[in-house]
Write a protein that holds these residues in place. Structure first.
Motif, mmCIF file in Angstrom:
data_model
loop_
_atom_site.group_PDB
_atom_site.id
_atom_site.type_symbol
_atom_site.label_atom_id
_atom_site.label_comp_id
_atom_site.label_asym_id
_atom_site.label_seq_id
_atom_site.Cartn_x
_atom_site.Cartn_y
_atom_site.Cartn_z
ATOM 1 N N ARG A 143 0.543 -1.372 -0.277
ATOM 2 C CA ARG A 143 -0.212 0.083 0.038
ATOM 3 C C ARG A 143 0.908 0.732 0.309
ATOM 4 O O ARG A 143 0.265 2.539 0.428
ATOM 5 N N GLY A 144 1.659 1.607 -0.074
ATOM 6 C CA GLY A 144 2.886 2.214 -0.291
ATOM 7 C C GLY A 144 3.766 2.595 1.376
ATOM 8 O O GLY A 144 4.378 3.866 1.485
ATOM 9 N N PHE A 145 3.931 1.787 2.178
ATOM 10 C CA PHE A 145 4.159 2.090 3.424
ATOM 11 C C PHE A 145 5.326 1.814 4.012
ATOM 12 O O PHE A 145 5.293 0.132 2.965
ATOM 13 N N TRP A 146 6.702 1.905 4.331
ATOM 14 C CA TRP A 146 7.772 1.274 4.705
ATOM 15 C C TRP A 146 8.037 1.325 6.236
ATOM 16 O O TRP A 146 8.816 2.908 6.310
ATOM 17 N N VAL A 147 6.777 0.958 6.511
ATOM 18 C CA VAL A 147 7.172 1.409 7.871
ATOM 19 C C VAL A 147 7.033 0.550 8.986
ATOM 20 O O VAL A 147 7.603 -0.214 9.199
ATOM 21 N N MET A 148 8.680 0.724 10.689
ATOM 22 C CA MET A 148 8.455 0.184 11.541
ATOM 23 C C MET A 148 7.472 0.609 12.792
ATOM 24 O O MET A 148 7.969 2.122 12.759
ATOM 25 N N GLY A 149 7.245 0.255 14.064
ATOM 26 C CA GLY A 149 6.278 0.630 14.889
ATOM 27 C C GLY A 149 6.835 -0.036 16.262
ATOM 28 O O GLY A 149 6.921 -1.455 16.142
#
Length: 194
Positions: A64-70
């Motif tokens: 979906r166009g997100f490259w994230v960590m959290g």
């Protein structure tokens, strides 16, 4: 850029997120995010495409166009498909984000001890990518810090953000507003897209 959620008791389906103002379409980039948060919180950081959906309850993933960590409460994760739970680690207070656009590399580093947190599999990017911060709940403050030089043995920035920090201004309850940077160069622009 600074994103702050003040009320640790608010849980909702809405997410508050900000993007960097200027998109990245080439080169190697590195910046650090200073994080202050309480135990019960949920946030993500990384990069995303500008055209992603960021209203209401949306999903974050590379597809979906997100490259994230959290972080959610006590656990850290990378939003892959399926989600990757990261091994037990110390609390993160400063995260380095490394982006190599041409190599399709998005990697995260714990800047307290210099350790590697996670790297996404190589991606084929198209269009501009933007630094991204999101808070869903909890008392959280995240600040993007500009980097003048890299640490030895860690990714070295070839491009830099202007030395600017700004507070998110929003009409939504529970967020801080206002800004002020002493000594910022006059040519520096805001790094935020609401």
């Amino acid at each position: 850029m600074l994103l702050t959620w003040k009320d640790p008791c608010v849980y909702c389906d809405e997410k508050c997120s900000v993007l960097g103002l200027e998109g990245i379409t080439s080169g190697r980039w590195y910046w650090e995010v200073k994080i202050e948060n309480e135990l019960h919180s949920k946030w993500t950081l990384g990069v995303c495409r500008k055209d992603v959906r960021r209203k209401g309850n949306y999903l974050e993933s590379p597809q979906r166009g997100f490259w994230v960590m959290g972080k959610v409460n006590k656990s850290y994760f990378a939003l892959t498909n399926p989600q990757t739970w990261l091994s037990s680690m110390q609390d993160l207070f400063r995260v380095g984000v490394f982006l190599d656009y041409s190599e399709g590399d998005v990697s995260f580093y714990n800047m307290i001890d210099g350790s590697h947190i996670f790297s996404f599999p190589p991606a084929s990017f198209s269009g501009a990518l933007f630094p991204y911060l999101m808070i869903m709940y909890g008392a959280v403050s995240m600040t993007v810090c500009s980097m003048e030089s890299g640490s030895e043995g860690l990714p070295v920035p070839l491009n830099n953000f202007p030395p600017l920090e700004e507070t998110l201004s929003t009409p939504m309850e529970g967020f801080s507003s206002g800004c002020g940077v002493d000594g910022a160069p006059p040519e520096a622009e805001s790094l935020l897209l609401p």
